[in-house]
Design a protein around this motif. Structure first.
Motif, mmCIF file in Angstrom:
data_model
loop_
_atom_site.group_PDB
_atom_site.id
_atom_site.type_symbol
_atom_site.label_atom_id
_atom_site.label_comp_id
_atom_site.label_asym_id
_atom_site.label_seq_id
_atom_site.Cartn_x
_atom_site.Cartn_y
_atom_site.Cartn_z
ATOM 1 N N SER A 69 0.826 -1.220 0.000
ATOM 2 C CA SER A 69 0.000 0.000 0.000
ATOM 3 C C SER A 69 0.856 1.263 0.000
ATOM 4 C CB SER A 69 -0.951 -0.010 1.189
ATOM 5 O OG SER A 69 -0.209 0.042 2.381
ATOM 6 N N GLU A 70 2.011 1.179 0.645
ATOM 7 C CA GLU A 70 2.879 2.357 0.685
ATOM 8 C C GLU A 70 3.343 2.716 -0.732
ATOM 9 O OE1 GLU A 70 6.357 3.699 3.741
ATOM 10 O OE2 GLU A 70 6.648 1.863 2.592
ATOM 11 N N ARG A 71 3.708 1.677 -1.484
ATOM 12 C CA ARG A 71 4.224 1.906 -2.830
ATOM 13 C C ARG A 71 3.123 2.345 -3.794
ATOM 14 N NH1 ARG A 71 7.544 -3.401 -3.444
ATOM 15 N NH2 ARG A 71 8.133 -3.391 -1.259
ATOM 16 N N MET A 72 1.883 1.975 -3.469
ATOM 17 C CA MET A 72 0.778 2.363 -4.346
ATOM 18 C C MET A 72 0.666 3.870 -4.476
ATOM 19 S SD MET A 72 -2.444 -0.004 -3.738
ATOM 20 C CE MET A 72 -2.358 -1.763 -3.743
ATOM 21 N N PHE A 76 0.192 5.141 -8.302
ATOM 22 C CA PHE A 76 -1.032 5.741 -8.839
ATOM 23 C C PHE A 76 -1.125 7.229 -8.547
ATOM 24 C CE2 PHE A 76 -2.227 1.277 -7.662
ATOM 25 C CZ PHE A 76 -2.180 0.797 -8.947
ATOM 26 N N GLY A 77 -0.092 7.814 -7.969
ATOM 27 C CA GLY A 77 -0.114 9.229 -7.645
ATOM 28 C C GLY A 77 -1.230 9.610 -6.684
ATOM 29 N N LEU A 78 -1.384 8.780 -5.609
ATOM 30 C CA LEU A 78 -2.468 9.047 -4.666
ATOM 31 C C LEU A 78 -2.045 10.095 -3.639
ATOM 32 C CD1 LEU A 78 -3.550 5.363 -3.973
ATOM 33 C CD2 LEU A 78 -4.550 6.962 -5.612
ATOM 34 N N GLU A 79 -3.031 10.707 -3.005
ATOM 35 C CA GLU A 79 -2.783 11.701 -1.958
ATOM 36 C C GLU A 79 -2.219 11.007 -0.707
ATOM 37 O OE1 GLU A 79 -3.886 15.290 -2.081
ATOM 38 O OE2 GLU A 79 -3.481 14.655 -4.138
ATOM 39 N N PRO A 82 -3.940 4.077 0.295
ATOM 40 C CA PRO A 82 -5.317 3.640 0.114
ATOM 41 C C PRO A 82 -5.826 2.904 1.355
ATOM 42 C CG PRO A 82 -3.806 2.316 -1.189
ATOM 43 C CD PRO A 82 -3.011 3.435 -0.629
ATOM 44 N N SER A 83 -7.113 3.019 1.600
ATOM 45 C CA SER A 83 -7.690 2.444 2.809
ATOM 46 C C SER A 83 -7.686 0.920 2.743
ATOM 47 C CB SER A 83 -9.121 2.956 2.970
ATOM 48 O OG SER A 83 -9.856 2.044 3.741
ATOM 49 N N LYS B 53 1.996 -3.351 8.697
ATOM 50 C CA LYS B 53 2.765 -2.569 7.737
ATOM 51 C C LYS B 53 4.234 -2.580 8.106
ATOM 52 C CE LYS B 53 -0.812 0.596 6.295
ATOM 53 N NZ LYS B 53 -1.441 1.872 6.609
ATOM 54 N N SER B 54 4.515 -2.291 9.367
ATOM 55 C CA SER B 54 5.930 -2.174 9.731
ATOM 56 C C SER B 54 6.628 -3.527 9.635
ATOM 57 C CB SER B 54 6.080 -1.566 11.126
ATOM 58 O OG SER B 54 5.733 -2.501 12.105
ATOM 59 N N VAL B 55 5.895 -4.610 9.958
ATOM 60 C CA VAL B 55 6.529 -5.923 9.878
ATOM 61 C C VAL B 55 6.785 -6.314 8.428
ATOM 62 C CG1 VAL B 55 6.114 -8.387 10.189
ATOM 63 C CG2 VAL B 55 5.731 -6.823 12.066
ATOM 64 N N MET B 56 5.807 -6.025 7.553
ATOM 65 C CA MET B 56 5.987 -6.392 6.158
ATOM 66 C C MET B 56 7.126 -5.596 5.515
ATOM 67 S SD MET B 56 3.876 -8.783 5.422
ATOM 68 C CE MET B 56 3.526 -8.907 3.684
ATOM 69 N N ARG B 57 7.417 -4.438 6.088
ATOM 70 C CA ARG B 57 8.484 -3.618 5.499
ATOM 71 C C ARG B 57 9.790 -3.711 6.267
ATOM 72 N NH1 ARG B 57 4.102 1.101 5.220
ATOM 73 N NH2 ARG B 57 2.801 0.064 3.688
#
Lengths: 102, 294, 270
Positions: A69-72, A76-79, A82-83, B53-57
């Protein structure tokens, strides 16, 4: 007695949902017994098997979503990120698909 | 077919209660921990999927996972062929068979931490036979100082410890092949290799699959032996998943991340188990005797 | 038989057996040496044969209490595992019922889950129950993997007994408990023995939970051994002797179960 388990509402809801599913599956099984059948999955499955496979697949989908999700944001140029609800609904759709066609 | 009898549930109730107490309550707790930041028993904050999140990263975790995968694959690559070869060369009958069987099986029955101790002693350059022998041959060997030596030693230890399991399973599988097959092959004038390739290997398929999955899953949860031998070091060269998790949970007491990690670990195991279980069922219905007779 | 090929096989077998035995021999060898000999003189057999290392273990309370603690929780665990697993295995081998396959699978997953996953909550759970550092805590925690193990092994043995025997007994007017105890259990004696052996083994060798759930009063031998390992200036001879003593139970029983080892591992580890 149960303080050590550190209950929170979402987790409680989650486990209630699981228990409700198990109860519902049992009642369904008593009303109309399942048949072993072959769908798009590589093995012949009963309803219970498909529920298990579906839940497992759903868990993996959510996990993968969390991982990327971080890389998304970049892709996709998101603000903002994503939830998680997105992947939750996607995984529930997958579960339904496996239950029906698997 | 077995008769249907729902009262059988009464017979399995004690087991279900016992295991539920030790498995379901803890599992629920792990899920609870994984979504909260627990500062103290009274102060905890809901953080949602933050820990996941932190674990996956987490790069250390990815390192441990990669190491684990490499280790498990290496274990399979060495132990499966070696186990088959060993099973093929074990005598089939008589007192020799019993004696070899017992000698081969010994390493399986040694407590895991003692396995670690044995190799800890055996590999020391100053007092151990292997370490001294390697040093005498001119190798600069040290399992505590050199990462690749540590790796090699842990792998060798695992091969020593678990190859017998593969061998015993294959041995049982070989014994289940009827003599008629061999007679037919010798009438046809088949070579030893042809016998292996077209008679023994296909018959071993079921047992081998079980051996592969067992070894994969067991090596996936390896903890005790490297803990005793290298303590995960040098650096974290031999820190595998269980070790990393234990460090986080007990060493640093990071409840949230450790719990999230536990759940991910559990999901991996669950998937492997499911595959294994279905294979067992398939093999079980195909030939009931495969792994049955020792 | 092709003679040259035969010889190659024997050579391979002998080489492997040497590889299997040497590390164990080395530890046994060391347990009979003095520390000076271990560190100073590199010898293939004890030059200065001594039983001092064993004497230390049998006289030092911190060593031998480790063995006693281990034996206590292993015994509790084995007995409880077998008691609950026997009826369950019978149910699995004789009847089909709602969710039987799923319960069986669930047991398998518990057998396979790394203990590390459950370590955190176990710590909290047993602290809450006030069972920390007791034998019962470790015995209960080990039920997690030993009960499924016992069920699997016993189920395998019970499936080998023809169902006609049960039916005949019921027709003859036996009640279930009487039939189970006086006819059925004697028939699967070997299975009960093997299951007990594997429960014993796996509880005996488990380190992680045994170490985490105990501190002083119930400290098992496996944890006592790791303590000396981390201390500087090690007593190698005593450590080796302690290791040899932990192998002894398994080494004695192995001869009796040799024909069942593969079976036990095939089903037990699954």
């Amino acid at each position: 007695m149960f303080e050590w388990m550190a209950w929170t509402l979402p987790v409680a809801v989650f486990f209630c949902a699981i228990v409700a599913m198990l109860v519902a599956m049992t009642v369904w099984e008593l009303k109309s017994p399942t048949v072993l059948r072959r769908g798009f999955l590589p093995i012949a499955t009963t309803r219970g098997d498909r529920l298990f496979i579906g839940l497992l697949a759903a868990a993996y989908v959510n996990l993968a979503f969390v991982a990327v999700s971080e890389r998304m944001v970049g892709w996709f140029g998101l603000e903002e990120e994503p939830s998680i609800w997105l992947s939750f609904f996607a995984s529930m759709a997958l579960l339904a698909l496996i239950m029906r066609k698997g | 077919m077995k008769p249907v009898n729902q009262k059988a549930w009464l017979l399995i109730l004690p087991v279900v209660l016992c295991v539920a107490f030790s498995a379901i309550l803890p599992l629920m707790t792990v899920v609870n921990y994984s979504v909260q930041d627990i500062i103290s028993p009274e102060r905890r904050v809901f953080v949602g999927t933050e820990w996941f999140k932190s674990v996956m990263r987490d790069e250390d975790l990815q390192g441990a996972l990669l190491r684990q995968m490499t280790f498990s694959l290496a274990v399979l690559l060495v132990e499966i062929p070696l186990g088959i070869a060993l099973a093929l060369s074990m005598p089939a009958k008589g007192w020799k068979s019993s004696a070899v069987l017992v000698l081969v099986a010994i390493s399986l029955l040694i407590p895991w931490n003692v396995v670690g101790t044995i190799w800890q002693i055996f590999g020391r350059v100053d007092i151990g036979l292997m370490g001294a022998a390697l040093a005498a041959l001119g190798f600069d060997y040290s399992y505590t100082g050199n990462a690749s030596d540590a790796w090699f030693t842990v792998l060798l230890m695992d091969v020593w410890h678990w190859t017998p399991l593969v061998a015993l399973l294959c041995f049982a599988g070989l014994r289940a092949i009827p003599d008629a097959y061999y007679q037919a092959a010798s009438i046809d004038g088949a070579s030893k290799f042809a016998v292996f390739r077209y008679i023994q290997l296909p018959k071993l398929r079921g047992v081998l699959m079980i051996a592969v999955l067992l070894r994969f899953m067991d090596s996936f949860m390896i903890y005790t032996e490297p803990f005793v031998l290298t303590g995960g070091g040098p650096g974290n060269a031999t820190t595998f998943l269980s070790q990393y998790l234990t460090q986080k949970a007990v060493g640093q007491f990071d409840l949230g991340p450790a719990a999230a990690f536990s759940l991910i670990y559990f999901l991996i195991i669950l998937l492997l188990c499911f595959i294994l279980y279905n294979w067992m069922q398939r093999v079980g219905t195909a030939d009931k005797t495969g792994a049955g007779h020792g | 038989m092709d003679d040259r090929r035969f010889r190659k096989r024997v050579v391979f077998l002998v080489l492997y057996l040497a590889f299997a035995i040497l590390p164990v021999y080395w530890m046994v060898n060391m347990s009979f040496k003095t520390n000076e000999e271990i560190l100073g003189l590199f010898s293939l057999w004890p030059k200065d044969f001594t039983l001092d290392n064993y004497r230390v273990i049998f006289t030092d309370v911190s060593w031998y209490s480790g063995y006693i603690n281990s034996l206590i929780y292993v015994a509790i665990n084995t007995v409880v595992s077998l008691l609950v697993a026997l009826p369950a295995a019978y149910a699995f081998s004789r009847y089909s019922f709602l969710g039987d396959k799923h319960v069986f699978f669930w047991l398998l997953t518990n057998r396979m889950t790394p203990p590390a996953v459950f370590l955190l909550p176990f710590f909290q759970l047993y602290t809450t129950l006030g069972l920390m550092d007791t034998h019962i805590a470790v015995a209960l925690a080990h039920l997690l993997f030993n009960v499924p193990l016992a069920v699997w092994i016993l189920e395998g043995f019970m499936s080998g007994i023809p169902r006609e025997i049960d039916e005949t007994a019921y027709i003859d007017g036996y009640s279930f408990p009487r039939f189970f105890l006086t006819i059925f259990i004697p028939l699967i004696k070997a299975g009960v023995g093997v299951a007990a052996f594997f429960c014993f083994m796996f509880s005996w060798v488990e380190l992680l939970m045994a170490r985490t759930l105990t501190s002083v009063n119930a400290k098992p031998i496996v944890a006592v051994m790791t303590r000396t390992i981390s201390a500087s200036g090690m007593d190698w001879g005593v450590l080796a002797a302690a290791g040899v003593l932990t192998i002894v139970p398994g080494a004695i029983v192995i001869w009796f179960v040799r024909n069942y080892i593969a079976k036990g591992f095939a089903m037990g580890r699954v």
